[in-house]
Scaffold this motif. Sequence first.
Motif, short mmCIF file in Angstrom:
data_model
loop_
_atom_site.label_atom_id
_atom_site.label_comp_id
_atom_site.label_asym_id
_atom_site.label_seq_id
_atom_site.Cartn_x
_atom_site.Cartn_y
_atom_site.Cartn_z
N GLY A 184 -6.60 -3.36 -1.92
CA GLY A 184 -7.23 -2.24 -2.61
C GLY A 184 -8.18 -1.47 -1.71
N LEU A 185 -8.93 -2.18 -0.88
CA LEU A 185 -9.82 -1.51 0.06
C LEU A 185 -9.04 -0.75 1.13
CD1 LEU A 185 -12.75 -4.06 0.51
CD2 LEU A 185 -12.81 -1.82 -0.59
N ILE A 186 -7.95 -1.32 1.60
CA ILE A 186 -7.11 -0.62 2.59
C ILE A 186 -6.58 0.67 1.98
CG2 ILE A 186 -4.91 -0.72 3.85
CD1 ILE A 186 -5.47 -3.75 4.21
N TYR A 187 -6.08 0.59 0.75
CA TYR A 187 -5.58 1.78 0.03
C TYR A 187 -6.68 2.83 -0.07
CZ TYR A 187 -3.80 4.50 -3.98
OH TYR A 187 -3.39 5.50 -4.80
N VAL B 291 -4.54 6.97 -12.91
CA VAL B 291 -3.42 6.85 -11.96
C VAL B 291 -3.86 6.05 -10.73
CG1 VAL B 291 -1.97 8.15 -10.33
CG2 VAL B 291 -2.17 8.90 -12.71
N THR B 292 -5.03 6.34 -10.22
CA THR B 292 -5.55 5.61 -9.06
C THR B 292 -5.74 4.13 -9.38
OG1 THR B 292 -6.67 7.61 -8.29
CG2 THR B 292 -7.39 5.52 -7.33
N ALA B 293 -6.30 3.83 -10.54
CA ALA B 293 -6.52 2.43 -10.94
C ALA B 293 -5.19 1.69 -11.08
CB ALA B 293 -7.31 2.37 -12.24
N VAL B 294 -4.21 2.31 -11.72
CA VAL B 294 -2.89 1.68 -11.88
C VAL B 294 -2.26 1.42 -10.51
CG1 VAL B 294 -0.53 2.09 -12.70
CG2 VAL B 294 -2.47 2.53 -14.21
N VAL C 163 0.84 -1.20 0.00
CA VAL C 163 0.00 0.00 0.00
C VAL C 163 0.88 1.25 0.00
CG1 VAL C 163 -1.66 1.33 1.36
CG2 VAL C 163 -1.99 -1.14 1.08
N LEU C 164 1.93 1.25 0.82
CA LEU C 164 2.84 2.39 0.88
C LEU C 164 3.53 2.62 -0.47
CD1 LEU C 164 4.25 4.61 2.54
CD2 LEU C 164 5.98 2.90 3.13
N ILE C 165 4.02 1.55 -1.08
CA ILE C 165 4.65 1.67 -2.40
C ILE C 165 3.65 2.20 -3.42
CG2 ILE C 165 5.59 0.30 -4.32
CD1 ILE C 165 6.99 -1.41 -2.12
N SER C 166 2.42 1.75 -3.36
CA SER C 166 1.39 2.22 -4.28
C SER C 166 1.11 3.71 -4.09
CB SER C 166 0.11 1.42 -4.11
OG SER C 166 0.34 0.09 -4.47
N TYR C 167 1.13 4.17 -2.84
CA TYR C 167 0.95 5.60 -2.58
C TYR C 167 2.11 6.41 -3.15
CZ TYR C 167 -3.25 5.52 0.25
OH TYR C 167 -4.56 5.40 0.67
N ILE C 168 3.31 5.92 -3.02
CA ILE C 168 4.48 6.61 -3.58
C ILE C 168 4.35 6.71 -5.10
CG2 ILE C 168 6.98 6.45 -3.94
CD1 ILE C 168 7.09 5.22 -1.07
N ILE C 169 3.95 5.60 -5.73
CA ILE C 169 3.74 5.60 -7.18
C ILE C 169 2.64 6.59 -7.55
CG2 ILE C 169 2.89 4.18 -9.11
CD1 ILE C 169 4.38 1.80 -7.76
N SER C 170 1.56 6.62 -6.77
CA SER C 170 0.47 7.56 -7.03
C SER C 170 0.95 9.00 -6.97
CB SER C 170 -0.65 7.39 -5.99
OG SER C 170 -1.30 6.18 -6.14
N ILE C 171 1.74 9.32 -5.96
CA ILE C 171 2.22 10.70 -5.80
C ILE C 171 3.08 11.10 -6.99
CG2 ILE C 171 3.76 12.16 -4.43
CD1 ILE C 171 2.66 10.61 -1.95
N CYS D 161 -0.94 -2.28 -6.05
CA CYS D 161 -1.16 -2.59 -4.64
C CYS D 161 -1.67 -4.02 -4.47
CB CYS D 161 -2.17 -1.60 -4.07
SG CYS D 161 -2.52 -1.77 -2.33
N GLY D 162 -2.68 -4.40 -5.24
CA GLY D 162 -3.21 -5.75 -5.18
C GLY D 162 -2.21 -6.79 -5.63
#
Length: 139
Positions: free
Chosen positions: A90-93, A62-65, A27-35, A70-71
């Motif tokens: 995905g729900l946690i994110y 971007v959110t979907a990717v 989830v953290l890595i996905s947030y970094i990618i999102s930013i 994340c999943g």
Amino acid sequence: MAKEIGSPRDISGENGIFDVVYTLKGVLISYIISIVLLLLVSVIATYAAMPEAQIRIAVNIVTAVSLIICGFRAARRARRMGLVNGAAAGLIYTILLYVVGSLITRELSFTLSTVTTLILGFICGGLGGVMGINMRRKK
């Protein structure tokens, strides 16, 4: 060293179904990618004078990717149930995104957009989970 049943790291005990720490790292890595991707979208939108409708589409992509990644990361470590692991991640994110957004805006509102985002998190996370469990290296 074998994991203990009921340890906080592994909810499933010895079955290896859901690794909380690994999922939260995903989830953290996905947030970094999102930013990073959202910063890129914002620069492009600024210099290309993108209409607001296109910006919304870009943000949703971007959110979907990020949710798929994340999943994928959550399910890659699991031995089975990739769909469940990915959907949970995905729900946690999505829930963290909602909570942080509500804290920043100081407004707690549950709208159709919120429900749509939760569904997007569930579906994209689950899709990433299916891909993660199926692309895992076989030992």
